[in-house]
Design an enzyme around this catalytic site. Structure first.
Site, short mmCIF file in Angstrom:
data_model
loop_
_atom_site.label_atom_id
_atom_site.label_comp_id
_atom_site.label_asym_id
_atom_site.label_seq_id
_atom_site.Cartn_x
_atom_site.Cartn_y
_atom_site.Cartn_z
N VAL A 101 0.78 -1.36 -0.07
CA VAL A 101 0.04 0.13 0.09
C VAL A 101 0.94 1.31 0.00
CG1 VAL A 101 -1.99 -1.00 1.26
CG2 VAL A 101 -0.39 0.38 2.48
N LYS A 102 1.89 1.19 0.40
CA LYS A 102 3.03 2.34 0.51
C LYS A 102 3.35 2.89 -0.98
CE LYS A 102 2.15 1.98 4.82
NZ LYS A 102 3.05 1.41 5.53
#
Ligand SMILES: *Cc1c(COP(=O)(O)O)cnc(C)c1O
Length: 396
Positions: A195-196
């Site tokens: 998700v980063k």
């Protein structure tokens, strides 16, 4: 025309579920990984060093140490900072639990300092008020990707002889007074979770300008052993010594190849996030929400786009808005439950509610909108449409 919300049986704004975050991999990434799989070094090999060097260069810092995830990066930093049982470490309540858990891993005690009402980043004044003779370090978080008040926090750290650890899991690619995040704290940690900003599947990195920390952390990620298998092979030596109690927190060559390939697109990813944020900010301005605050001397990396619902202008609470948006197939989320509200902190460790009133006041209003570079303009438009549909329906 009367609008019926999807949660009440109407048709949703979109047919497919739009998650709040999603990685973006391409054929170049796949080929980079495949190439490592055809070699003989699958874990700590040449890719790790190359990735560390490239990452350090990007973050404009001397050194980078790759580890197995962002939580391990925090743990390694707290270890390098010398946190021991009985020590206190000041951190924010509005973060992922890992920012505080890393202190517990080394036997220290997290002390929560409240956030500022506008940015929701840790409040330097509250940090200073929390310093005691037992305080050893600060773990500051760049919430949503907006750098926290690094200059003020560095000042406090210097005056009280503390180390400043920056949890920049959200902030890869952000800048503070024109400087990239990575060299502004004693130790800066990153997460490479999908998700980063960029991903290695699971992965983490610590950047620092101090060689002594690098040596400690390289041992820490390898059981506390002071030479790697690769160094021993190169020297034709078998002897090794374990100097610290370390862990197996190594990142593999396979993952580092993916990270190297992803890093090439980081600037484009951040730019796309910024465009999406600008559009949200423009097109949600007339709704009963408080939009993210920007600060003139820093640029967010826009990991998250978090709005605060103006509950006084709505007939329902955040839970109902959340459920209605999910029914429209918009993958909204909440970042974060105040860390010390989690049962492990409240029941097992005895932290009480009411420690950080600004964070507690913000929490019931927080709503994270989908934000990732692969989102199409249509995806962005769907989020905006659903926000208008739901919030107009629930307006008082
Ligand atoms: C993602 C994240 C972490 C942990 O990273 P992992 O790679 O999942 O271990 C730590 N702190 C914050 C603020 C994060 O968002």
């Amino acid at each position: 025309m009367k609008v019926t919300l999807a949660i009440e049986g109407g048709s949703p704004v979109r047919d497919t579920y739009l998650p709040y975050a999603q990685p973006w991999t391409n054929d170049k990434d796949v080929n980079a990984v495949a190439e490592v799989l055809r070699s003989t070094w699958l874990t700590t090999g040449p890719m790790v060093e190359t990735f560390e060097e490239r990452f350090a260069k990007y973050a404009d810092t001397w050194f980078a140490v790759a580890v197995s995830n962002g939580t391990a990066a925090l743990h390694a930093s707290v270890f390098a900072a010398g946190v021991k049982p009985g020590d206190e470490v000041i951190t924010t309540p509005l973060t992922f639990v890992a920012s505080a858990n890393c202190v517990l891993y080394q036997g220290g005690r997290p002390v929560f300092a409240d956030v500022q009402p506008d940015t929701l980043n840790i409040d330097p004044q509250k940090v200073e008020e929390s310093v005691t003779p037992k305080t050893r370090a600060i773990v500051a978080v760049d919430y949503t990707g907006l750098p926290c008040d690094l200059s003020e926090l560095r000042d406090i750290a210097r005056r009280h002889n503390l180390l400043l650890i920056e949890d920049a899991a959200h902030a890869l690619g952000a800048t503070y007074r024109g400087v990239r995040i990575g060299s502004l704290a004693d130790l800066t940690t990153f997460s490479l979770h999908p998700v980063k900003q960029v991903t290695t599947g699971e992965g983490g990195m610590v950047t620092t300008d101090k060689r002594a920390y690098v040596e400690m952390m390289k041992a820490f990620r390898n059981h506390g052993i002071t030479t790697s298998a690769r160094e021993r092979e190169a020297k034709g030596a078998w002897f090794y010594e374990m100097t610290y109690l370390g862990y197996n927190y190594r990142l593999t060559d396979i993952q580092c190849a993916l990270g190297l390939s992803q890093l090439e697109r980081l600037d484009a990813f951040v730019e796309r996030r910024r465009q999406i944020a600008e559009r949200y900010t423009r097109e949600l301005a007339d709704l009963p929400v408080t939009l993210p605050v920007q600060v003139p001397d820093r640029e967010s990396a826009w990991h998250l786009y978090v709005v605060r619902l103006n509950l006084g202008a709505l007939r329902v609470d955040r839970g109902q808005v959340f459920a209605a948006l999910r029914a429209e197939n918009i993958g909204v989320n909440v970042h974060y439950i105040p860390v010390y509200w989690h049962p492990y902190y409240s029941e097992t460790l005895g932290y009480r509610k009411g420690l950080c009133l600004e964070a507690e006041k913000a929490y019931p209003r927080l709503l994270t909108l989908p934000m990732f570079p692969k989102m199409s303009d249509k995806d962005v438009a769907d989020v905006i449409e659903a926000m208008h549909k739901v919030l107009t329906f629930y307006a008082r």
